[in-house]
Design a protein around this motif. Structure first.
Motif, PDB file in Angstrom:
ATOM      1  N   ASP A 187      13.515  -8.707   7.559  1.00 14.97           N
ATOM      2  CA  ASP A 187      12.696  -7.919   8.481  1.00 14.97           C
ATOM      3  C   ASP A 187      13.023  -8.127   9.952  1.00 14.97           C
ATOM      4  OD1 ASP A 187      11.744 -10.484   8.905  1.00 14.97           O
ATOM      5  OD2 ASP A 187       9.917 -10.195   7.739  1.00 14.97           O
ATOM      6  N   THR A 188      14.217  -8.599  10.246  1.00 19.59           N
ATOM      7  CA  THR A 188      14.584  -8.848  11.637  1.00 19.59           C
ATOM      8  C   THR A 188      15.023  -7.558  12.330  1.00 19.59           C
ATOM      9  OG1 THR A 188      16.899  -9.244  11.134  1.00 19.59           O
ATOM     10  CG2 THR A 188      15.409 -11.154  11.002  1.00 19.59           C
ATOM     11  N   ALA A 189      15.184  -7.655  13.648  1.00 19.14           N
ATOM     12  CA  ALA A 189      15.763  -6.528  14.391  1.00 19.14           C
ATOM     13  C   ALA A 189      17.162  -6.232  13.878  1.00 19.14           C
ATOM     14  CB  ALA A 189      15.783  -6.849  15.886  1.00 19.14           C
ATOM     15  N   THR A 190      17.925  -7.269  13.554  1.00 21.49           N
ATOM     16  CA  THR A 190      19.269  -7.073  13.012  1.00 21.49           C
ATOM     17  C   THR A 190      19.226  -6.280  11.709  1.00 21.49           C
ATOM     18  OG1 THR A 190      20.234  -9.048  14.039  1.00 21.49           O
ATOM     19  CG2 THR A 190      21.259  -8.261  12.010  1.00 21.49           C
ATOM     20  N   ALA A 191      18.299  -6.618  10.818  1.00 17.72           N
ATOM     21  CA  ALA A 191      18.202  -5.898   9.545  1.00 17.72           C
ATOM     22  C   ALA A 191      17.837  -4.434   9.766  1.00 17.72           C
ATOM     23  CB  ALA A 191      17.161  -6.573   8.646  1.00 17.72           C
ATOM     24  N   MET A 192      16.847  -4.202  10.611  1.00 20.07           N
ATOM     25  CA  MET A 192      16.391  -2.833  10.853  1.00 20.07           C
ATOM     26  C   MET A 192      17.488  -1.988  11.491  1.00 20.07           C
ATOM     27  SD  MET A 192      15.050  -0.734  13.510  1.00 20.07           S
ATOM     28  CE  MET A 192      14.081  -1.682  14.689  1.00 20.07           C
ATOM     29  N   ILE A 193      18.136  -2.532  12.513  1.00 20.15           N
ATOM     30  CA  ILE A 193      19.176  -1.766  13.206  1.00 20.15           C
ATOM     31  C   ILE A 193      20.443  -1.671  12.359  1.00 20.15           C
ATOM     32  CG2 ILE A 193      20.664  -1.705  15.235  1.00 20.15           C
ATOM     33  CD1 ILE A 193      17.772  -0.863  15.744  1.00 20.15           C
ATOM     34  N   GLY A 194      20.738  -2.701  11.578  1.00 24.71           N
ATOM     35  CA  GLY A 194      21.881  -2.603  10.668  1.00 24.71           C
ATOM     36  C   GLY A 194      21.717  -1.448   9.701  1.00 24.71           C
ATOM     37  N   ALA A 195      20.496  -1.301   9.161  1.00 21.84           N
ATOM     38  CA  ALA A 195      20.229  -0.184   8.254  1.00 21.84           C
ATOM     39  C   ALA A 195      20.318   1.151   8.986  1.00 21.84           C
ATOM     40  CB  ALA A 195      18.852  -0.353   7.618  1.00 21.84           C
ATOM     41  N   LEU A 196      19.773   1.209  10.202  1.00 27.18           N
ATOM     42  CA  LEU A 196      19.784   2.451  10.961  1.00 27.18           C
ATOM     43  C   LEU A 196      21.207   2.873  11.339  1.00 27.18           C
ATOM     44  CD1 LEU A 196      17.979   4.628  12.249  1.00 27.18           C
ATOM     45  CD2 LEU A 196      17.925   3.214  14.329  1.00 27.18           C
ATOM     46  N   ALA A 197      22.003   1.904  11.780  1.00 32.99           N
ATOM     47  CA  ALA A 197      23.394   2.215  12.136  1.00 32.99           C
ATOM     48  C   ALA A 197      24.161   2.705  10.912  1.00 32.99           C
ATOM     49  CB  ALA A 197      24.074   0.982  12.738  1.00 32.99           C
ATOM     50  N   ALA A 198      23.908   2.114   9.743  1.00 33.51           N
ATOM     51  CA  ALA A 198      24.552   2.584   8.510  1.00 33.51           C
ATOM     52  C   ALA A 198      24.105   3.992   8.169  1.00 33.51           C
ATOM     53  CB  ALA A 198      24.215   1.621   7.366  1.00 33.51           C
TER      54      ALA A 198
ATOM     55  N   TRP B 211       4.468  -9.196  13.775  1.00 33.20           N
ATOM     56  CA  TRP B 211       4.973  -8.223  14.735  1.00 33.20           C
ATOM     57  C   TRP B 211       6.247  -8.759  15.390  1.00 33.20           C
ATOM     58  CZ3 TRP B 211       5.496  -8.848  20.137  1.00 33.20           C
ATOM     59  CH2 TRP B 211       5.822  -7.684  20.837  1.00 33.20           C
ATOM     60  N   PRO B 212       7.325  -7.952  15.386  1.00 32.48           N
ATOM     61  CA  PRO B 212       7.486  -6.563  14.914  1.00 32.48           C
ATOM     62  C   PRO B 212       8.026  -6.466  13.483  1.00 32.48           C
ATOM     63  CG  PRO B 212       9.398  -7.183  16.173  1.00 32.48           C
ATOM     64  CD  PRO B 212       8.507  -8.405  16.150  1.00 32.48           C
ATOM     65  N   GLU B 213       8.013  -7.569  12.755  1.00 32.80           N
ATOM     66  CA  GLU B 213       8.685  -7.603  11.460  1.00 32.80           C
ATOM     67  C   GLU B 213       8.133  -6.609  10.445  1.00 32.80           C
ATOM     68  OE1 GLU B 213       9.368 -11.582  13.418  1.00 32.80           O
ATOM     69  OE2 GLU B 213       7.637 -10.270  13.120  1.00 32.80           O
ATOM     70  N   GLU B 214       6.818  -6.391  10.455  1.00 27.52           N
ATOM     71  CA  GLU B 214       6.226  -5.498   9.464  1.00 27.52           C
ATOM     72  C   GLU B 214       6.814  -4.088   9.563  1.00 27.52           C
ATOM     73  OE1 GLU B 214       3.363  -4.313   6.379  1.00 27.52           O
ATOM     74  OE2 GLU B 214       4.288  -6.204   6.993  1.00 27.52           O
ATOM     75  N   VAL B 215       6.971  -3.585  10.773  1.00 24.93           N
ATOM     76  CA  VAL B 215       7.553  -2.248  10.947  1.00 24.93           C
ATOM     77  C   VAL B 215       9.047  -2.272  10.672  1.00 24.93           C
ATOM     78  CG1 VAL B 215       8.149  -0.536  12.715  1.00 24.93           C
ATOM     79  CG2 VAL B 215       5.780  -1.281  12.446  1.00 24.93           C
ATOM     80  N   ASN B 216       9.732  -3.346  11.074  1.00 24.96           N
ATOM     81  CA  ASN B 216      11.174  -3.438  10.801  1.00 24.96           C
ATOM     82  C   ASN B 216      11.467  -3.234   9.321  1.00 24.96           C
ATOM     83  OD1 ASN B 216      11.724  -3.978  13.489  1.00 24.96           O
ATOM     84  ND2 ASN B 216      11.982  -6.184  13.197  1.00 24.96           N
ATOM     85  N   ARG B 217      10.729  -3.950   8.451  1.00 22.67           N
ATOM     86  CA  ARG B 217      11.048  -3.858   7.029  1.00 22.67           C
ATOM     87  C   ARG B 217      10.632  -2.519   6.433  1.00 22.67           C
ATOM     88  NH1 ARG B 217       8.051  -8.916   6.732  1.00 22.67           N
ATOM     89  NH2 ARG B 217       5.843  -8.481   6.922  1.00 22.67           N
ATOM     90  N   ARG B 218       9.577  -1.917   6.975  1.00 17.51           N
ATOM     91  CA  ARG B 218       9.197  -0.587   6.480  1.00 17.51           C
ATOM     92  C   ARG B 218      10.288   0.437   6.805  1.00 17.51           C
ATOM     93  NH1 ARG B 218       2.716   0.450   7.424  1.00 17.51           N
ATOM     94  NH2 ARG B 218       1.988  -1.692   7.116  1.00 17.51           N
ATOM     95  N   ILE B 219      10.873   0.320   7.997  1.00 15.19           N
ATOM     96  CA  ILE B 219      11.948   1.235   8.378  1.00 15.19           C
ATOM     97  C   ILE B 219      13.136   1.070   7.438  1.00 15.19           C
ATOM     98  CG2 ILE B 219      13.679   1.714  10.175  1.00 15.19           C
ATOM     99  CD1 ILE B 219      11.446   1.086  12.236  1.00 15.19           C
TER     100      ILE B 219
END
Length: 376
Positions: A95-106, A129-137
């Motif tokens: 649920d990190t920023a790296t995980a969320m943005i890695g998925a988005l960039a892919a 916060w902000p992990e809950e939204v990161n993992r939902r994304i």
């Protein structure tokens, strides 16, 4: 198949190291790695321990960086790596920023995404916060969801995720924990230095403390007050690897320095942390990962949060949510110290987070094979 695993923090590295090893051992898979270094020093400890030499290192950590700044840097940096390396699939964790943005960039490149530790939910977008939204994304993007438990899988089903894409694997942190414990047993020198600390606190019950959550920064004074009050007992010792963030370290240094039964020590590498976890009586924490690791070693967990995305531990009896009110923290700690039946009930409760075989299951599914067994 070329698979790019993207991560940037110490917890991600710990949980993905056994996955990377499993991928490298899987015929037909070319494993590539990209680290963002969202956490630099603590990440490098885990890379060195596991012999991981990243194919790409973005080195993005900056002092006092804002969420806006790290998000922008991650998106452009990871995007460049994906354009140059052209993987067939991307793996992110948690649920990190790296995980969320890695998925988005892919997603921007129409690359499929595998999400390790999928389906964790607290139900409150501001906790954590902000992990809950990161993992939902990440869940809206991924086409492979590796849920650690059936509870996590059911959370995904409620969000209309296709059940055929959800796989209950167990949590890879248990793989990492058990492997590290076995390495320590074979190589005691891995945890050199701790024997002096343990001898200092011989015949005292040890409470291990960790705290670092962003949403708890405003509560650090309350947490310090509670630790100070607990340490009035002379039959206990507190070992506290203090997170370097000034919002944590500054408060703890000011309020706890000089207490002879409180050891505030630097953040530990993973083998040293596993040894501390194995030696303590119980854990006082706001960490998500520790809620999974401690029960695997029979250690009760008092969670200094009001919600958790890991309700399985609370339901199984291995963890208790106690919030950050100092009086509640002190009362709960004293109850574990003074009520043996209460302690034994938590210590002996079933660990719901896995059996140490999650990484092999994940690698098999990523490679398009059926895993040998399943937690379903």
């Amino acid at each position: 198949m070329k698979v790019m695993t993207i991560f940037g923090t110490r917890p991600e590295a710990i949980k993905l190291a056994p996955v990377i090893a499993a991928l490298e051992a899987t015929p037909g898979v070319v494993s590539r790695t990209c680290v963002t270094a969202q956490h630099r020093g603590m990440l490098d400890q885990v890379l060195d321990l596991n012999g991981i030499k990243p194919d790409h290192d973005l080195d993005l950590m900056r002092p006092a960086q804002t969420l806006d700044a790290i998000t922008a840097a991650l998106l452009t940096g990871i995007g460049d790596v994906l354009d140059k390396d052209t993987p067939d699939r991307v793996i992110v964790q948690g649920d990190t920023a790296t995980a969320m943005i890695g998925a988005l960039a892919a997603y921007y490149r129409r690359l499929p995404v595998s999400h390790v530790e999928a389906g964790l939910r607290s139900g409150d977008i501001y906790r954590p916060w902000p992990e809950e939204v990161n993992r939902r994304i990440v869940s809206t993007i991924a086409d492979q969801h590796f849920a650690p438990t059936t509870t996590a899988a059911e959370a995904l089903y409620r969000e209309s995720i296709d059940p055929a894409t959800v796989h209950v694997t167990g949590n890879t942190v248990i793989d990492a924990l058990l492997a590290t414990r076995d390495r320590i047993a074979a190589e005691p020198a891995m945890t050199k230095g701790l024997d002096l600390l343990f001898s200092r606190f011989r015949q005292r019950r040890i409470i291990l403390v960790t705290t670092h959550r962003r949403e708890n920064f405003a509560a650090m004074t309350a947490v310090a007050e509670a630790i100070s009050a607990i340490a009035e007992r002379r039959d206990i010792a507190v070992i506290f690897p203090v997170h370097p963030n000034p919002n944590v370290a500054g408060v703890m240094e000011r309020m706890l320095k000089g207490r002879d039964n409180i050891a505030m020590i630097p953040p530990q590498d993973y083998p040293h942390f596993v040894a501390l976890l194995n030696a303590c009586d119980f854990v006082l924490t706001d960490s998500g990962g520790v809620q999974e690791e401690a029960p695997a070693l029979g250690k009760p967990v008092l969670v200094m949060r009001d919600t958790t995305e890991r309700p399985e531990g609370v339901e199984a009896g291995t963890a208790r949510l106690i919030g950050t009110d100092p009086q509640r923290i002190v009362a709960e700690a004293n109850a574990l110290l003074d009520d043996r039946a209460r302690y034994d009930a938590m210590s002996r409760a079933h660990n719901p987070f896995g059996d140490g075989e999650a990484s092999g299951r994940i690698a098999a599914i990523v490679a398009g094979r059926s895993p040998i067994d399943s937690l379903r």
